[in-house]
Design a protein around this motif. Structure first.
Motif, short mmCIF file in Angstrom:
data_model
loop_
_atom_site.label_atom_id
_atom_site.label_comp_id
_atom_site.label_asym_id
_atom_site.label_seq_id
_atom_site.Cartn_x
_atom_site.Cartn_y
_atom_site.Cartn_z
N LYS A 1 7.25 -18.69 20.60
CA LYS A 1 6.17 -18.12 21.42
C LYS A 1 5.71 -16.78 20.85
N ASN A 2 6.67 -15.94 20.45
CA ASN A 2 6.33 -14.64 19.88
C ASN A 2 5.56 -14.79 18.58
N LEU A 3 5.98 -15.73 17.74
CA LEU A 3 5.28 -15.96 16.47
C LEU A 3 3.85 -16.44 16.72
N ILE A 4 3.69 -17.38 17.64
CA ILE A 4 2.35 -17.88 17.97
C ILE A 4 1.49 -16.74 18.50
N ARG A 5 2.06 -15.94 19.41
CA ARG A 5 1.30 -14.82 19.96
C ARG A 5 0.88 -13.84 18.86
N GLU A 6 1.79 -13.50 17.95
CA GLU A 6 1.48 -12.57 16.86
C GLU A 6 0.38 -13.12 15.96
N LYS A 7 0.47 -14.39 15.60
CA LYS A 7 -0.53 -14.99 14.72
C LYS A 7 -1.89 -15.08 15.41
N TYR B 1 -1.64 -22.59 14.42
CA TYR B 1 -1.09 -22.08 15.67
C TYR B 1 -1.90 -22.40 16.92
N SER B 2 -3.10 -22.93 16.75
CA SER B 2 -3.91 -23.31 17.91
C SER B 2 -4.91 -24.38 17.49
N PRO B 3 -4.41 -25.58 17.17
CA PRO B 3 -5.29 -26.63 16.63
C PRO B 3 -6.47 -26.99 17.53
N GLU B 4 -6.34 -26.78 18.85
CA GLU B 4 -7.44 -27.14 19.75
C GLU B 4 -8.68 -26.26 19.54
N ASP B 5 -8.51 -25.09 18.91
CA ASP B 5 -9.65 -24.20 18.67
C ASP B 5 -10.25 -24.34 17.28
N THR B 6 -9.71 -25.24 16.48
CA THR B 6 -10.20 -25.40 15.11
C THR B 6 -11.65 -25.87 15.08
N GLU B 7 -12.03 -26.70 16.03
CA GLU B 7 -13.40 -27.22 16.06
C GLU B 7 -14.42 -26.09 16.24
N ILE B 8 -14.12 -25.17 17.14
CA ILE B 8 -15.02 -24.02 17.35
C ILE B 8 -15.09 -23.18 16.08
N LEU C 1 -14.76 -18.20 20.73
CA LEU C 1 -13.47 -18.29 20.04
C LEU C 1 -12.54 -17.17 20.48
N GLN C 2 -13.06 -15.96 20.58
CA GLN C 2 -12.24 -14.83 21.05
C GLN C 2 -11.69 -15.10 22.45
N ASN C 3 -12.52 -15.61 23.34
CA ASN C 3 -12.07 -15.89 24.70
C ASN C 3 -10.97 -16.95 24.72
N ASN C 4 -11.14 -18.00 23.91
CA ASN C 4 -10.11 -19.05 23.84
C ASN C 4 -8.79 -18.50 23.30
N ILE C 5 -8.87 -17.70 22.26
CA ILE C 5 -7.66 -17.11 21.67
C ILE C 5 -6.99 -16.19 22.69
N GLU C 6 -7.79 -15.42 23.40
CA GLU C 6 -7.26 -14.52 24.42
C GLU C 6 -6.50 -15.28 25.51
#
Length: 161
Positions: A40-46, A93-100, A149-154
């Motif tokens: 979780k920490n690694l995903i959050r950092e990336k 680290y977040s494949p669901e956002d790759t399309e955006i 994209l920023q909102n999704n990552i946030e």
């Protein structure tokens, strides 16, 4: 040997085995939670890194648009386009956002072409207004995708804290 002498020995052995099994199981559970927290920490950092890169990307849009407005391209301005890094981080680290991110990369490419066309028109005394309008529209659509994209990552960062 009678049962009275064997029974304490058997109970000692069984108790020892239960204690060893308990320690082993506790260790496994502890490692599982540690790995889960580390992941979780690694995903959050990336994703925080990807978020910072989207901010850098927004600055790129602003700088490019300022150049379009001034009708001059600053040859000394070294502007890095972090979209490839963003896409790589999101794929891992977040494949669901790759399309955006892919849509954003295509939009950036169209925006760069529009800027190039605008500068070309400026130097050849062509229709600058039309190319300016196209560049500004593509700038706005790219910035909207970047904000999405920023909102999704946030949201994902919040979920992983």
């Amino acid at each position: 040997m009678d049962l009275k002498t064997i029974l304490p020995l058997i109970s000692t052995i069984v108790g020892g085995l239960i204690a060893i099994a308990g320690v082993f199981i506790a260790n496994l559970i502890s490692q599982k939670f540690t790995r889960s927290n580390d992941r979780k920490n690694l995903i959050r950092e990336k994703l925080e890194e990807a978020y910072r890169l989207t901010i850098q990307l927004d600055q790129l849009f602003q700088t490019k648009m300022e150049m379009v407005i001034r009708c001059s391209e600053d040859k000394n301005a070294q502007i890095d386009n972090p979209i490839d890094q963003i896409i790589m981080l999101l794929k891992c680290y977040s494949p669901e956002d790759t399309e955006i991110a892919d849509k954003l990369a295509k939009s950036i490419l169209r925006f760069k072409r529009a800027c190039f066309n605008h500068f070309d028109m400026v130097f050849t005394d062509g229709n600058k207004e039309k190319t300016f309008l196209v560049a500004s529209q593509l700038n706005e659509s790219s910035r909207k995708l970047n904000m999405e994209l920023q909102n999704n990552i946030e949201k994902i960062i919040r979920r992983n804290t």
